[in-house]
Design an enzyme around this catalytic site. Sequence first.
Site, PDB file in Angstrom:
ATOM      1  N   LYS A   1       0.818  -1.216   0.000  1.00  0.00           N
ATOM      2  CA  LYS A   1       0.000   0.000   0.000  1.00  0.00           C
ATOM      3  C   LYS A   1       0.848   1.262   0.000  1.00  0.00           C
ATOM      4  CE  LYS A   1      -4.053  -2.178   2.033  1.00  0.00           C
ATOM      5  NZ  LYS A   1      -4.985  -2.252   3.188  1.00  0.00           N
TER       6      LYS A   1
ATOM      7  N   THR B   1      10.175  -0.002   9.330  1.00  0.00           N
ATOM      8  CA  THR B   1      10.471   0.070  10.762  1.00  0.00           C
ATOM      9  C   THR B   1      10.732  -1.333  11.306  1.00  0.00           C
ATOM     10  OG1 THR B   1       8.110  -0.032  11.329  1.00  0.00           O
ATOM     11  CG2 THR B   1       9.097   2.153  11.074  1.00  0.00           C
TER      12      THR B   1
ATOM     13  N   HIS C   1      -2.589   1.411  15.586  1.00  0.00           N
ATOM     14  CA  HIS C   1      -2.398   1.137  14.163  1.00  0.00           C
ATOM     15  C   HIS C   1      -3.367   0.060  13.676  1.00  0.00           C
ATOM     16  CE1 HIS C   1       1.420   3.306  14.686  1.00  0.00           C
ATOM     17  NE2 HIS C   1       1.457   3.409  13.367  1.00  0.00           N
TER      18      HIS C   1
ATOM     19  N   LYS D   1      -0.268  -4.278  10.865  1.00  0.00           N
ATOM     20  CA  LYS D   1       1.085  -3.814  11.207  1.00  0.00           C
ATOM     21  C   LYS D   1       1.773  -4.876  12.055  1.00  0.00           C
ATOM     22  CE  LYS D   1       3.704   0.077  13.120  1.00  0.00           C
ATOM     23  NZ  LYS D   1       4.610   0.150  11.965  1.00  0.00           N
TER      24      LYS D   1
END
Length: 263
Positions: free
Chosen positions: A14, A99, A153, A157
Amino acid sequence: MTPIKVVVHGASGKMGQEVLKTLCQENNLLPVGAVDIRAKSPALPLPDGSGSIPYSADLSSVLSQTKPDVMVDFTIAKASMPAIRIAAAHKVNLVIGTTGFSPEEISEIEQLAKTNDIGIIVAPNFALGAIIMVHLAQEASRFLASAEVIELHHDKKLDSPSGTALATAAAMLKTRGEAFNKPAKENMSDARGQEHDGIRVHSVRLPGLLAHQEVIFGAAGQSLTIRHDAFSRECYMPGVVLAIKEIVQTKGFVFGLDKLLKL
């Protein structure tokens, strides 16, 4: 001005799709290649319908074919590290939005920038509002000694706490110069999130969310809440564009978009 040539790693994700769409809209940026482990055809149509670009799961092949100035990476740490090593060996500058890196991996990335004489930026967050949120939290940390971070989130995630939450806590501690206050008594410490020198960091993962964070400070008779909400991935794109344009003029390693904003 010659356009900056960009390859997107994680192009079918995305964020990767949003980056490609943005690159097509920028006059001085040119998408020249796309890489993703799910690539099944040799060419990827561009979102604006202007043509197609080389597309493969083989990063080295795409870099050799397209010779980009910058590679933008939005994947996961497990996939990102091998890609960073390959891109650095090709002398390609890097903008990394992935991350979940360990301290050892961050050190390796910094060394790769030095060894290969390239620019690399690793940014836990590219939303300008989120960067300002962290900056304000740092300022508040000078005066308020009790604080907690709550990050929320989407349920897809993988890493928690988020990179932004960890970077926020680290920035607050650096500014304060000492640990934050801890409650005198806790009956259920495992219900209190992850502790970072007195700052409790809590993670929420739910469908319907995108990316949200609040920093709550408390003191006698008062509280202060600093919050940022991302409602679409479009909010990250001005920061990504800034990072691409700056990193081609930078040698060495940069951690955090705030360094480019000079906050």
